[in-house]
Design an enzyme around this catalytic site. Structure first.
Site, mmCIF file in Angstrom:
data_model
loop_
_atom_site.group_PDB
_atom_site.id
_atom_site.type_symbol
_atom_site.label_atom_id
_atom_site.label_comp_id
_atom_site.label_asym_id
_atom_site.label_seq_id
_atom_site.Cartn_x
_atom_site.Cartn_y
_atom_site.Cartn_z
ATOM 1 N N GLU A 157 -1.081 -3.029 -8.306
ATOM 2 C CA GLU A 157 -2.195 -3.262 -7.633
ATOM 3 C C GLU A 157 -2.898 -2.010 -6.966
ATOM 4 O OE1 GLU A 157 -2.651 -3.288 -4.195
ATOM 5 O OE2 GLU A 157 -0.596 -3.073 -3.845
ATOM 6 N N SER A 191 0.776 -1.266 0.073
ATOM 7 C CA SER A 191 -0.122 0.042 -0.028
ATOM 8 C C SER A 191 0.936 1.283 0.083
ATOM 9 C CB SER A 191 -0.923 -0.022 1.328
ATOM 10 O OG SER A 191 -1.915 0.940 1.004
ATOM 11 N N HIS A 228 -3.504 -5.251 -2.062
ATOM 12 C CA HIS A 228 -4.939 -5.102 -1.540
ATOM 13 C C HIS A 228 -5.705 -6.430 -1.982
ATOM 14 C CE1 HIS A 228 -3.163 -1.083 -1.444
ATOM 15 N NE2 HIS A 228 -4.110 -0.930 -0.188
#
Length: 308
Positions: A206, A108, A275
């Site tokens: 992602e 992230s 994620h």
């Protein structure tokens, strides 16, 4: 990439740090308990439950706690508690060269740190974080431990699930260095010294909760800034929450094909990395070679030295 010398063994110390958003105590305690149950010592960073506005402490506090951990020779792996937002605010304050032969793990917002490490030629494990919320993501901690402990090596698939082809099916195995991370952070870094360099890479991308028009814009930013020049293949994650609600006239696959298909390289999707919702988080060792073959990503070199 030369194999890392940071083989993780039971009894070693894992340092847990919070470089971005505030940490929820129950979530962190659950992750720490799992790591301890596997035989590892866990050392949380100082003031890990700190809070300053939308951050886990001020920039000075978060950077200071992380630098303390970087200077601690007993900490064998630096593992993020969670992402959110804030890594980009402190990356220039960190003594990342002190990481040495150790690994950092996270995803992230941690992509801001992984890009800085990759610019230095250092690897990074794009993997589940200690304060992950859903149980499937906690299972990803075990997958990362297996990678760090040398239980997954050359020939091991990064994830068991086969990928789906979006465009340009590979006609033969494709080998390259793993690069990439969270799309929104990759796009934000374009044009900076730490920008993604995907030449010769199998690039994993992602994200979560981004509407199609935003994905379109971010991919365009990566293309126009040259970040994707020379890429050998693009592998997208699950991308949960990224479809356009209440519009079934096109899919996310259609969008990715439209935005990137003319690059002429294989484009696949469905890797449970970053994620994810319904599968354990597969750790992706950025900076190491892998092969795209038979619809799977397979490690092509050792990530750590062989167990003695």
């Amino acid at each position: 990439m030369r194999a890392s010398k940071s083989l993780l063994r039971p009894g070693d110390t894992i340092g847990v740090f919070a470089p971005a958003s505030p940490v929820q105590r129950p979530m962190l305690e659950a992750g720490v308990a799992l790591l301890e149950s596997r035989g590892f010592k866990v050392r949380p960073a100082s003031a890990i439950y700190g809070r300053h506005r939308y951050l886990a402490g001020t920039d000075d506090e978060r950077a200071g706690a992380m630098n303390e951990m970087l200077r601690d020779p007993e900490v064998r792996v630096l593992w993020a508690a969670r992402g959110g937002y804030g890594c980009g605010r402190i990356v220039e304050r960190l003594d990342l060269d002190l990481l040495g032969d150790r690994f950092m793990v996270g995803c992230s917002d941690l992509t801001a740190l992984s890009l800085a490490l990759r610019r230095r030629g250092a690897p990074f494990i794009h993997g589940a974080m200690v304060a992950s919320e859903p149980p499937p993501q906690r299972a990803g901690l075990d997958l990362a431990l297996a990678l760090l402990s040398g239980k997954r090596g050359p020939g091991s698939p990064i994830a068991d699930q086969p990928l789906r082809v979006i465009a340009n099916p590979p006609q033969s195995p494709v080998e390259g260095v793993l690069e990439g991370g969270c799309l929104s952070i990759l796009a934000a870094a374009a044009g900076t010294p730490n920008a993604l360099r995907a030449a010769g890479a199998l690039c994993v991308i992602e994200d979560t909760g981004e509407r199609p028009y935003r994905i379109d814009r971010m991919l365009l930013q990566l293309r126009r800034s040259g970040c994707l020049d020379g890429v050998k293949a693009l592998i997208f994650g699950e991308m949960p929450g990224c479809a356009q609600p209440n519009d079934t006239s096109y899919s996310l696959d259609d969008l990715l094909r439209d935005c990137l298909g003319d690059l002429g390289v294989p484009i696949l999707a469905g890797l449970p990395a970053g994620h994810v919702e319904n599968a354990p988080h597969a750790p992706v060792p950025l900076g190491f070679r892998a092969t795209l073959t038979g619809g799977r990503l397979v490690l092509a070199e050792p990530v750590v030295e062989a167990p003695r």
